[in-house]
Design a protein around this motif. Structure first.
Motif, PDB file in Angstrom:
ATOM      1  N   TRP A  54      37.853  49.536  38.541  1.00 27.23           N
ATOM      2  CA  TRP A  54      38.676  49.139  37.400  1.00 27.23           C
ATOM      3  C   TRP A  54      38.293  49.958  36.182  1.00 27.23           C
ATOM      4  O   TRP A  54      37.141  50.251  35.956  1.00 27.23           O
ATOM      5  CB  TRP A  54      38.489  47.659  37.105  1.00 27.23           C
ATOM      6  N   THR A  78      32.020  39.264  42.610  1.00 24.04           N
ATOM      7  CA  THR A  78      32.926  38.102  42.582  1.00 24.04           C
ATOM      8  C   THR A  78      33.082  37.523  41.186  1.00 24.04           C
ATOM      9  O   THR A  78      33.739  36.490  41.017  1.00 24.04           O
ATOM     10  CB  THR A  78      32.405  37.008  43.525  1.00 24.04           C
ATOM     11  N   SER A 109      34.409  36.774  37.486  1.00 26.03           N
ATOM     12  CA  SER A 109      35.708  36.837  36.813  1.00 26.03           C
ATOM     13  C   SER A 109      35.632  36.025  35.536  1.00 26.03           C
ATOM     14  O   SER A 109      34.836  35.088  35.424  1.00 26.03           O
ATOM     15  CB  SER A 109      36.825  36.302  37.706  1.00 26.03           C
ATOM     16  N   CYS A 110      36.487  36.378  34.593  1.00 24.60           N
ATOM     17  CA  CYS A 110      36.562  35.658  33.336  1.00 24.60           C
ATOM     18  C   CYS A 110      37.549  34.501  33.447  1.00 24.60           C
ATOM     19  O   CYS A 110      38.392  34.464  34.342  1.00 24.60           O
ATOM     20  CB  CYS A 110      36.991  36.601  32.211  1.00 24.60           C
ATOM     21  N   TYR A 131      39.095  38.298  28.748  1.00 28.30           N
ATOM     22  CA  TYR A 131      39.015  39.568  29.460  1.00 28.30           C
ATOM     23  C   TYR A 131      37.559  40.028  29.440  1.00 28.30           C
ATOM     24  O   TYR A 131      36.748  39.556  28.623  1.00 28.30           O
ATOM     25  CB  TYR A 131      39.920  40.617  28.817  1.00 28.30           C
ATOM     26  N   CYS A 188      32.655  38.276  28.614  1.00 24.55           N
ATOM     27  CA  CYS A 188      34.046  37.835  28.523  1.00 24.55           C
ATOM     28  C   CYS A 188      34.387  37.525  27.072  1.00 24.55           C
ATOM     29  O   CYS A 188      33.634  36.819  26.384  1.00 24.55           O
ATOM     30  CB  CYS A 188      34.273  36.600  29.383  1.00 24.55           C
ATOM     31  N   SER A 195      41.508  35.797  36.118  1.00 25.28           N
ATOM     32  CA  SER A 195      41.335  36.460  37.413  1.00 25.28           C
ATOM     33  C   SER A 195      42.670  36.805  38.047  1.00 25.28           C
ATOM     34  O   SER A 195      42.750  36.976  39.258  1.00 25.28           O
ATOM     35  CB  SER A 195      40.517  35.562  38.350  1.00 25.28           C
ATOM     36  N   GLU A 218      46.788  35.924  41.880  1.00 27.00           N
ATOM     37  CA  GLU A 218      45.485  35.365  41.542  1.00 27.00           C
ATOM     38  C   GLU A 218      44.449  35.887  42.532  1.00 27.00           C
ATOM     39  O   GLU A 218      44.751  36.115  43.700  1.00 27.00           O
ATOM     40  CB  GLU A 218      45.527  33.834  41.602  1.00 27.00           C
ATOM     41  N   ALA A 247      39.153  40.242  40.690  1.00 25.31           N
ATOM     42  CA  ALA A 247      37.777  39.943  40.290  1.00 25.31           C
ATOM     43  C   ALA A 247      37.652  39.784  38.785  1.00 25.31           C
ATOM     44  O   ALA A 247      36.946  38.905  38.291  1.00 25.31           O
ATOM     45  CB  ALA A 247      36.844  41.055  40.780  1.00 25.31           C
ATOM     46  N   TYR A 248      38.321  40.621  38.038  1.00 20.63           N
ATOM     47  CA  TYR A 248      38.294  40.502  36.586  1.00 20.63           C
ATOM     48  C   TYR A 248      39.424  41.354  36.035  1.00 20.63           C
ATOM     49  O   TYR A 248      39.996  42.194  36.727  1.00 20.63           O
ATOM     50  CB  TYR A 248      36.958  40.981  36.017  1.00 20.63           C
ATOM     51  N   THR A 249      39.731  41.116  34.780  1.00 25.92           N
ATOM     52  CA  THR A 249      40.666  41.984  34.071  1.00 25.92           C
ATOM     53  C   THR A 249      39.971  42.500  32.832  1.00 25.92           C
ATOM     54  O   THR A 249      39.290  41.751  32.113  1.00 25.92           O
ATOM     55  CB  THR A 249      41.958  41.228  33.688  1.00 25.92           C
TER      56      THR A 249
END
Length: 929
Positions: A2, A55, A57-58, A63, A71, A83, A233, A236-238
């Motif tokens: 990412w 794994t 995620s916020c 973000y 985050c 996520s 959905e 893992a994260y944005t």
């Protein structure tokens, strides 16, 4: 990996490099590294640091800020799913999506040429949604996503046309599709309604497919599939927040979504709030990105209504602006609202209603009736109200009807009336744009037959009839739909373009709650224009019979109890009519069926057609497979029992204009089974399992039972599906009219392979294979059953010789044999007889006796003949001695020496001696002259 832009401590974007995560290793760890931006050369990049676990995620509305790996909340004007990712803007195809169009039919023609013909076929962005292709190409909308943990995909869709196949499936990194085929096929939705579909995603790579395939069996274009709000959905994260799309806003930090701008406001992308339009000059709809200049008012911007009738029987004509009002009255050539208040005579109440000196029409009480112009009266003795609804005056909208407006792409017409009453008719309204659905609903809680009728299963319980016309300059469509028990709305019939005033009737055979819907659409295009505002549909009258909670405009005869003539109505058993004189129930005679339209009088029992008989309840006629036919004063009987099972016929192949191969499949069951319709045709577009079909067979709209039914079959090799597809199932024969026989018995050869009957065929001389006019279908069912049953006239006997006092008689069929079954050949018969030797002896004895008798008679008559010759010769000699003297008269006395017992025998034939003597007499007679 990412990607995220580098951000310094003050929050300024770093132009030289950005941060990325490496791929996760086997232990689930990864590293954050700095990567130079494209076309930038630099040194002294930050050292790699250990990143967040794979794994991680916020939360929603946050973000991952890559510099500090923490985050952070999204700013105003943006949002985040934490996520997940969401696609709700379709002005263009979002990054990561692709279109692939193919022509799946590999059976006919060049595959390369067909693939080229689909080059222009694709999913098309339409602003708030994306629209599928409208042709018979197969087009896939594809998106690939890599998930670090299990997730899901969710989307909203509109799918109303079963002539296009819509499937959603997933391929993971093991190239496996979805485990359940039931999730693959997407269910149909009602007209104007959005459905939703969600599927679980596994961790790893997932390729999402939205695939459509149109089936064009004629010139009619399919209705496209619409998809919007795709949400995935499990990401893992944005690393960044998404800006609110135009027409929406987010006024709080940490938002997980954006709000829609209200009417008469607008916003640009990433807005924190909506900006108001200058209402005097501009307007906007909900969710608008710009304000639109208000046009001058025209007659398309207002409509008229009729007020409820007052005590004087008057109504006022009122004019109102179409809401929301978007036009200006102060511009040149603009129209103003016409003055309201003109009084006119009220139209009469609809049948079954009455005006009791009030401002509205009231339903007649139970047991009474009215034609709408008079007060309600009680039904006479021996009759009952004919319940139903008959709407032919449209002063106000009836209480069990409602109207609305709907658009799949916007909310312009939300809250508008889709239809407007207009005195002697009701017509489609203006709407917000030309592609609006203008909807009129009528709810009927149920149907039941009259009290005196007990309907048989599958018989008519009621009907709805309406008179309508469409006036169109574009490709308008009027849909008539039915919803059973509020489960699913199905299109019953549709009419395109302008149609003259006409009537349509739909039969109801199930006692259930029905909602009937009329939906009018001026054009089916993704544009918000108002160019065809004058195109409209008009409905003049709607009549519903046998409706629960209905009203009565008349009374009909009913059966009375047997105790007294004035007793209440009682139900007649199935197949019974009402006798006119006594008003009692009488069973219909044999081989007649009770009319579904009337039960009063003997004439309500209709004779069955030739070769048919009535069912036990006299609800219908059927053939028991036994048919008689008279030819040349001889009765021929047929037994078609072996044809009582369902026979099938596949005709074709045929091809669409684009080369798609399809077949017409027929199921036929003509006789037996006590009149049950055994031929069944079903659609399998959505892969409905047999268990589900049986459980919901009553509500399954594509389940057809008839004497003859038809389906369109697309083979599995034609569209690339794993199984053949059946669609467009319909009944060709649901009432048995009779059976006639036309025989041609010459040159018939009954083959042993004709037991059982061979497959059904279509005649070679019938155009288009099975029908010439689309109404009369021709089939050939080769079978020995087509020969008549054998009778005593079809065999003969052969007698044998008499041996030892016994004689045998054999029976054999006449050749050629023209019959089957029926009367069997009699058994060989043996009888006593006399031998030939005995009769030979009797014959010889009789012959010998006859010979002796003949000889004795011959001798006797010969002796007599000799005596006569002697006497004659004596007379001749005497005559010659006297030389021409006349002889003396012969004495009749008995001469001396003669036997007095002798008798004179005259003979017409002279003996040889007599002839000689006569000749001598002629010669000697010359001396006399």
């Amino acid at each position: 990996a990412w990607v995220s832009s580098g951000i310094d401590e003050e929050g300024n974007a770093l132009a030289d490099y950005h941060f990325e995560y490496t791929e996760c290793d086997s232990s689930g760890s990864r590293w954050r590294v700095a990567v130079p931006n494209p076309s930038v050369e630099c040194s002294g990049l930050p050292d790699p640091v250990k990143g967040k676990e794979c794994t991680f995620s916020c939360a929603s509305g946050e973000y991952l800020e890559m510099k500090n790996q923490v985050c952070s909340k999204c700013a105003e004007g943006t949002y985040s799913l934490g996520s997940g990712i969401k696609f709700d803007e379709w002005d263009e195809l979002p990054a990561g999506f692709s279109n692939v169009a193919t022509f799946m039919d590999t059976a006919v023609g060049s595959a390369e040429n067909k693939a080229d013909s689909c080059n222009n076929s694709s999913w098309t962005p339409r602003g708030n949604y994306i629209e599928s292709n409208r042709d018979d190409c197969t087009v896939s909308l594809i998106y690939a996503v890599h998930l670090k943990k299990s997730g899901s995909v969710f989307f909203e869709y509109q799918y109303i046309d079963n002539n296009i196949f819509f499937e959603f499936f997933i391929q993971n990194d093991q190239c496996k599709e979805m485990e359940s085929t039931a999730d693959k096929w997407v269910k149909l939705t009602d007209n104007g309604e959005w459905g939703s579909h969600s599927v679980t995603l596994k961790s790893g790579s997932n390729i999402l497919y939205w695939r459509t395939t149109g089936i064009l069996m004629g010139s009619k274009v399919v209705k496209p599939v619409l998809v919007k709000n795709i949400t995935i959905e499990g990401v893992a994260y944005t690393s960044e927040c998404f800006a609110c799309k135009p027409g929406t806003f987010s006024d709080k930090p940490g938002s997980s979504g954006c709000q829609v701008c209200p009417r008469n406001t607008y916003s640009e992308k990433g807005a924190k709030e909506c900006t108001k339009c200058k209402e005097e000059m501009y307007y906007s709809d909900e969710g608008s990105s710009v304000c639109i200049e208000r046009p001058p008012c025209t007659n398309k911007d207002f409509f008229q209504i009729h007020t409820p009738c007052d005590k004087e029987g008057k109504t006022q004509i009122m004019y109102k602006w179409i809401e929301p009002k978007i036009c200006r009255e102060d511009l040149p050539d603009a129209l103003t609202l016409p003055p309201s208040g003109e009084r006119k005579d009220c139209p009469p109440c609809n049948p079954g209603f009455y005006n009791n000196a009030s401002s509205s029409c009231t339903p007649c009480p139970p047991g009474t009736f009215s034609d709408g112009t008079q007060e309600c009266r009680a039904c006479p003795a021996g009759t009952e109200p004919a319940l139903g609804f008959e709407y032919k005056w449209w002063n106000i909208l009836p209480g069990n009807m409602k109207t609305s407006c709907f658009n799949v792409g916007n909310s312009k017409c939300d809250g508008m009336n889709g239809w407007e009453v207009a005195g002697d008719h009701i017509q489609s309204g203006a709407g917000g744009s030309d592609n609006d659905y203008l909807i009129l609903n009528l709810h009927i809680p149920g149907f039941k037959p009259p009290t005196s009728v007990t309907g048989a299963t599958g018989s008519e319980l009621g009907r709805i009839t309406f008179i309508f016309e469409t006036i169109c300059s574009a490709d308008c469509v009027l849909y008539f739909m039915a919803d059973v028990n509020r489960k699913n709305t199905n299109v019953v019939e549709s009419w395109e373009r302008s149609k003259e005033k006409q009537s349509y009737t739909h039969i109801i055979s199930k006692n259930a709650s029905f909602t009937f819907t009329w939906a009018f659409q001026r054009i089916n295009e993704g544009q918000d224009s108002r160019q065809f505002i004058n195109d409209m549909a008009k409905i003049y009258s709607i009549t519903v019979t046998n409706a629960v909670d209905g009203v009565a405009s008349s009374c009909r005869a009913c059966a009375l109890g047997s105790e007294q003539s004035g007793s209440s109505c009682v139900p007649c058993p199935t197949g019974h009519y009402i006798e006119k004189e006594t008003s009692q129930c009488q069973e219909c005679p044999d081989n007649t069926f009770l009319s579904i339209h009337q039960v009063y009088g003997r004439e309500a029992c209709i004779p069955c057609g030739p070769g048919s008989k009535s069912t036990k309840d006299h609800s219908a006629c059927f053939s028991d497979c036994l048919v008689s036919y008279i030819k040349d004063n001889q009765t021929l009987n047929y037994d078609f029992s072996n044809l009582s099972q369902v026979g099938s016929l596949m005709s074709g192949p045929s091809f669409t204009s684009r080369g798609t191969k399809f077949f017409h499949f027929f199921n036929i069951s003509l006789c037996g089974n006590e009149g049950k319709k055994m031929a069944i045709c079903t659609d399998n577009i959505t892969d409905v399992t047999l268990k589900d079909m049986v459980a919901e067979s009553e509500d399954f709209s594509n389940f057809v039972g008839a004497f003859v039914c038809q389906s369109t079959i697309i083979p599995s090799d034609s569209k690339g599906f794993r199984t053949a597809l059946a669609l467009q199932s319909n009944s060709l024969a649901d009432r048995f009219l009779g059976a006639t026989v036309e025989t041609m018995l010459e040159n018939i050869n009954i083959k042993t392979d004709m037991f059982p009957p061979s497959p059904i065929k279509i005649p070679d001389n019938v155009e288009r294979g099975w029908t010439c006019d689309g109404c009369t279908f021709y089939f050939v069912w080769e079978s020995a059953e087509a020969c008549p049953l054998c009778t005593e006239q079809d065999y003969h006997e052969i007698e044998g010789a008499c041996k030892k006092g016994f004689q045998e008689t054999l029976y054999v069929w006449n050749e050629p044999k023209h019959c089957i079954k029926g009367v069997p050949l009699p058994e060989k018969r043996t009888s006593t007889c006399e031998t030939v030797d005995f009769w030979l002896k009797v014959g010889a004895g009789v012959g010998a006796f006859t010979a002796v008798l003949l000889i004795a008679l011959t001798c006797y008559f010969w002796k007599k003949n000799q005596k006569l010759e002697y006497k004659y010769s004596k007379l001749v000699m005497t005559a010659n001695s006297k030389e021409c003297e006349l002889p003396a008269a012969d004495s009749c006395a008995i001469m001396e020496g003669e036997d007095n017992e002798e008798e004179i025998v005259y003979s017409n034939k002279q003996s040889l001696l007599g002839k000689l003597k006569s000749l001598a007499t002629k010669v000697s007679s010359n001396c006399c002259y």
